[in-house]
Scaffold this active site. Structure first.
Site, PDB file in Angstrom:
ATOM      1  N   LYS A  57      13.656 -18.389  10.153  1.00  0.00           N
ATOM      2  CA  LYS A  57      12.540 -18.542  11.242  1.00  0.00           C
ATOM      3  C   LYS A  57      12.664 -17.746  12.521  1.00  0.00           C
ATOM      4  CE  LYS A  57      10.943 -22.344   8.788  1.00  0.00           C
ATOM      5  NZ  LYS A  57      10.974 -24.019   8.599  1.00  0.00           N
ATOM      6  N   GLN A 103      12.471 -29.231  11.747  1.00  0.00           N
ATOM      7  CA  GLN A 103      12.690 -28.916  10.344  1.00  0.00           C
ATOM      8  C   GLN A 103      13.001 -30.186   9.473  1.00  0.00           C
ATOM      9  OE1 GLN A 103      12.768 -25.904   9.263  1.00  0.00           O
ATOM     10  NE2 GLN A 103      13.547 -26.382   7.114  1.00  0.00           N
ATOM     11  N   ASP A 126       3.480 -26.390  12.024  1.00  0.00           N
ATOM     12  CA  ASP A 126       3.661 -26.695  10.810  1.00  0.00           C
ATOM     13  C   ASP A 126       2.205 -27.374  10.165  1.00  0.00           C
ATOM     14  OD1 ASP A 126       6.025 -26.215   9.595  1.00  0.00           O
ATOM     15  OD2 ASP A 126       6.937 -27.911  10.481  1.00  0.00           O
TER      16      ASP A 126
HETATM   17  N1  GUN Z   1      11.278 -28.050   5.150  1.00  0.00           N
HETATM   18  C1  GUN Z   1      11.077 -27.467   4.149  1.00  0.00           C
HETATM   19  N2  GUN Z   1       9.804 -26.832   4.109  1.00  0.00           N
HETATM   20  C2  GUN Z   1       9.394 -27.003   5.442  1.00  0.00           C
HETATM   21  C3  GUN Z   1       8.177 -26.489   6.431  1.00  0.00           C
HETATM   22  O1  GUN Z   1       7.341 -25.983   5.822  1.00  0.00           O
HETATM   23  N3  GUN Z   1       8.486 -27.068   7.682  1.00  0.00           N
HETATM   24  C4  GUN Z   1       9.437 -27.926   8.134  1.00  0.00           C
HETATM   25  N4  GUN Z   1       9.393 -28.306   9.384  1.00  0.00           N
HETATM   26  N5  GUN Z   1      10.240 -28.010   7.247  1.00  0.00           N
HETATM   27  C5  GUN Z   1      10.455 -27.623   6.115  1.00  0.00           C
END
Ligand code: GUN
Length: 303
Positions: A57, A103, A126
């Site tokens: 990311k 996350q 998100d």
């Molecule tokens: N862990 C796995 N997929 C995601 C996601 O799309 N967002 C977040 N914040 N954590 C994740």
């Protein structure tokens, strides 16, 4: 005679094209406002998979010219400490944050909902906040959960028809299954192509652990989306010839990344298939970057 192999839905290539256009939009934003959009990520604990997602990311943010900061937190942090940290980020105590992301998964002793709810809805890149989930369910989305948005975008880009088609989503998570079902079933938004390839107007079935014979449902599908996290969940006998198969799963088996789809045999039956890696994963990241730019624009009144 062997059936023609499925066309590959190359999420990596599409994400690259999306990033190129985002890079230009970020440049425009920076020249208008004298600063770059910025994403702040909270990474709790030292799970290898989470660390590697967060790295990708941050790398994508850098590629498009955005700023990002990762705040590492010990796995022992309490719910109260994490809520306080998210609130401090929202007060810009760690530098301005247009987008805030926690996350997942969080350690089992943490109340995940309490931590996610602390992210202000207008910086919730998100799309997990109940206000954003509500807006999506009412057909006026603001931040769409990134993986769901990425899957819809892949279908649109490949001109795979959705209008009047049957989509079977295996998995009912708040992150993927539920928002994707809402997105694909929604009425056509303004500017939607009239030929049925707008990623909407679908008939959607959601399967889950109590659905019984999942193959009974997936065999009726024009589009199958596997989003459970179980290797080889979708086998060739569960797919109608010519159907599109989108694999959201990311599983590590013997040190190798695999999805939820038995890729080799299914690719001989399906009309389209998304690989793992290189399918939905890069699209999730690209949609996060798009959401972060949107958050920055909303914050500065550009939208
Ligand atoms: N862990 C796995 N997929 C995601 C996601 O799309 N967002 C977040 N914040 N954590 C994740």
């Amino acid at each position: 005679m062997t059936a023609p192999a499925a066309r590959i839905l190359d999420g990596r290539a599409l994400a690259g094209r999306i990033e190129s256009s985002l890079r230009q939009e970020v440049e425009t934003f920076a020249s208008m406002f004298g600063r770059k959009p910025r994403l702040v990520v909270v990474l709790v604990g030292d799970m290898a998979a989470s660390g590697s997602y967060v790295k990708s990311k941050a790398a994508a943010a850098a590629r498009v010219g955005m700023e990002s900061t990762v705040l590492p937190v010990a796995a022992t942090a309490t719910t109260g400490e994490l809520v306080a940290l998210v609130k401090a980020i929202a007060r810009d105590e760690h530098g301005h944050a247009d987008g805030i992301l926690v996350q997942l998964p969080l350690p089992p002793h943490v109340d995940t909902v309490a931590v996610l709810d602390a992210v202000p809805a207008d910086r919730d890149v998100d799309g997990f906040h109940p206000e954003n989930a509500g807006l999506l369910s009412q057909g006026r989305p603001r931040f769409i959960p990134c993986t769901a948005a990425g899957v819809q975008r892949m279908l649109i880009d490949a001109a795979i028809p959705t209008a009047g088609k049957h989509v079977v989503i295996v998995g009912r998570s708040d992150i993927v299954g539920k928002p994707l079902a809402l997105l694909l079933a929604q009425r056509p938004p303004l500017g939607c192509p009239a030929d049925g390839t707008g990623g909407c107007d679908a008939t959607v079935t959601i399967c889950h652990s109590r659905s019984g014979d999942i193959g009974h449902f997936t065999r009726q599908a024009d589009i199958v989306v596997a989003a459970v996290g179980k290797p080889q969940l979708i086998t060739a006998d569960m797919v109608r010839p010519g159907a599109a198969v989108i694999d959201v799963g990311i599983n590590r088996v013997d040190g190798k990344l695999v999805g939820d789809v038995d890729y080799g045999p299914v690719s001989e039956v399906a009309g389209w298939i998304s690989p793992v890696p290189g399918g939905v994963g890069p699209m999730t990241v690209a949609m996060l970057i798009a959401n972060t730019l949107l958050a920055a624009e909303l914050r500065l009144g550009r939208r």
